[in-house]
Design a protein around this motif. Structure first.
Motif, PDB file in Angstrom:
ATOM      1  N   GLY A   3       0.824  -1.192   0.000  1.00 34.29           N
ATOM      2  CA  GLY A   3       0.000   0.000   0.000  1.00 34.29           C
ATOM      3  C   GLY A   3       0.857   1.240   0.000  1.00 34.29           C
ATOM      4  N   VAL A   4       0.202   2.363   0.281  1.00 39.48           N
ATOM      5  CA  VAL A   4       0.913   3.633   0.361  1.00 39.48           C
ATOM      6  C   VAL A   4       1.746   3.618   1.641  1.00 39.48           C
ATOM      7  N   MET A   5       2.990   4.008   1.519  1.00 36.40           N
ATOM      8  CA  MET A   5       3.862   4.010   2.695  1.00 36.40           C
ATOM      9  C   MET A   5       4.288   5.428   3.041  1.00 36.40           C
ATOM     10  N   GLN A   6       4.292   5.702   4.314  1.00 35.78           N
ATOM     11  CA  GLN A   6       4.742   7.005   4.781  1.00 35.78           C
ATOM     12  C   GLN A   6       5.771   6.796   5.894  1.00 35.78           C
ATOM     13  N   ASN A   7       6.769   7.634   5.876  1.00 37.01           N
ATOM     14  CA  ASN A   7       7.712   7.613   7.003  1.00 37.01           C
ATOM     15  C   ASN A   7       8.295   8.997   7.221  1.00 37.01           C
ATOM     16  N   PRO A   8       8.648   9.284   8.472  1.00 33.76           N
ATOM     17  CA  PRO A   8       8.433   8.414   9.618  1.00 33.76           C
ATOM     18  C   PRO A   8       6.958   8.410  10.034  1.00 33.76           C
ATOM     19  N   ARG A   9       6.583   7.503  10.891  1.00 31.38           N
ATOM     20  CA  ARG A   9       5.213   7.488  11.398  1.00 31.38           C
ATOM     21  C   ARG A   9       5.016   8.563  12.462  1.00 31.38           C
ATOM     22  N   HIS A  10       6.050   8.805  13.209  1.00 32.31           N
ATOM     23  CA  HIS A  10       6.002   9.855  14.236  1.00 32.31           C
ATOM     24  C   HIS A  10       7.277  10.681  14.111  1.00 32.31           C
ATOM     25  N   LEU A  11       7.122  11.983  14.234  1.00 33.64           N
ATOM     26  CA  LEU A  11       8.257  12.891  14.095  1.00 33.64           C
ATOM     27  C   LEU A  11       8.112  13.984  15.139  1.00 33.64           C
ATOM     28  N   VAL A  12       9.157  14.177  15.912  1.00 34.72           N
ATOM     29  CA  VAL A  12       9.149  15.237  16.918  1.00 34.72           C
ATOM     30  C   VAL A  12      10.215  16.245  16.528  1.00 34.72           C
TER      31      VAL A  12
END
Lengths: 114, 113
Positions: A3-12
């Protein structure tokens, strides 16, 4: 078919830093949309890109935000000099493009600005 | 500016209940209305509606569009705890090849056992 991938999942990020969010569309999809979801708000359109081309950036703030979708590699949403108000979930969606079809969403990147 | 309003904003029911979620819209050159289910991750596609009065059905979920009154409803029968999610309604306007969606704020559905 991934599927569609996104990264990072969390970013601070701290205020003033840069945030880079990546989106790899589904295989065979050449069109990408970016949406932003603020807490307790619906998704808001930001920008629509085809490979090497920005088609519609009417939803993207004019300053500090930019997006690209190079010929090779993922689409990147870049936020410079982040502020607390940029904290949100950023979703990308891909569509094949040649025919009218539904958009497939990635899992999102949750950006937190301290 | 295109506008999508969903109601209620949140809803709490017991397993087995039937729920109806509402979506009204104003859009220039309407092309389609879409429903998505969003748990703690990506919105997942449920239905795309383009024609008035034709019900779309998938298991316990169904949806219908009224293009004259500019609204759609999403029905879920015999609800289960796994139906707990935010349900998003979006509209798409026609115009070239730009399929950008305008979303409502969503309805948060909580199904208690």
């Amino acid at each position: 078919n991934a599927g569609v991938m996104q990264n990072p999942r969390h970013l601070v990020r701290r205020r003033g830093q840069e945030a880079r969010l990546r989106c790899s569309p589904m295989k065979g999809h050449s069109h990408v949309y970016w949406y932003r979801q603020l807490p307790e708000e619906g998704l808001k359109f930001m920008v629509y890109l085809q490979k090497e081309n920005i088609i519609d950036e009417s939803g993207m703030p004019k300053e500090r935000f930019s997006a690209e979708f190079p010929k090779e590699g993922p689409s990147i949403l870049r936020i410079q000099q982040v502020v607390r108000g940029d904290s949100a979930a950023y979703f990308c969606a891909s569509v094949e493009g040649r025919t009218y079809n539904e958009q497939f969403f990635g899992p999102g990147t949750r950006l937190t600005v301290l | 500016e295109d506008k999508v309003v969903q109601s209620p904003l949140s809803l709490v029911v017991h397993e087995g209940d039937t729920v109806t979620l509402n979506c009204s819209y104003e859009v220039t050159n309407f092309r389609s209305l879409l429903w998505y289910k969003q748990e703690k991750k990506a919105p997942t596609f449920l239905f795309m509606l383009t024609s008035s009065g034709i019900e779309k059905k998938s298991g316990r979920l169904s949806s219908i569009l009224d293009k004259k009154e500019l609204f759609s409803i999403l029905n879920i029968t015999a609800t289960q705890t796994g139906d707990s999610a935010v349900y998003l309604c979006a509209v798409e306007r026609s115009g070239g090849s730009n399929y950008k969606l305008t979303f409502g704020k969503g309805t948060l559905l909580t199904v208690n056992p």
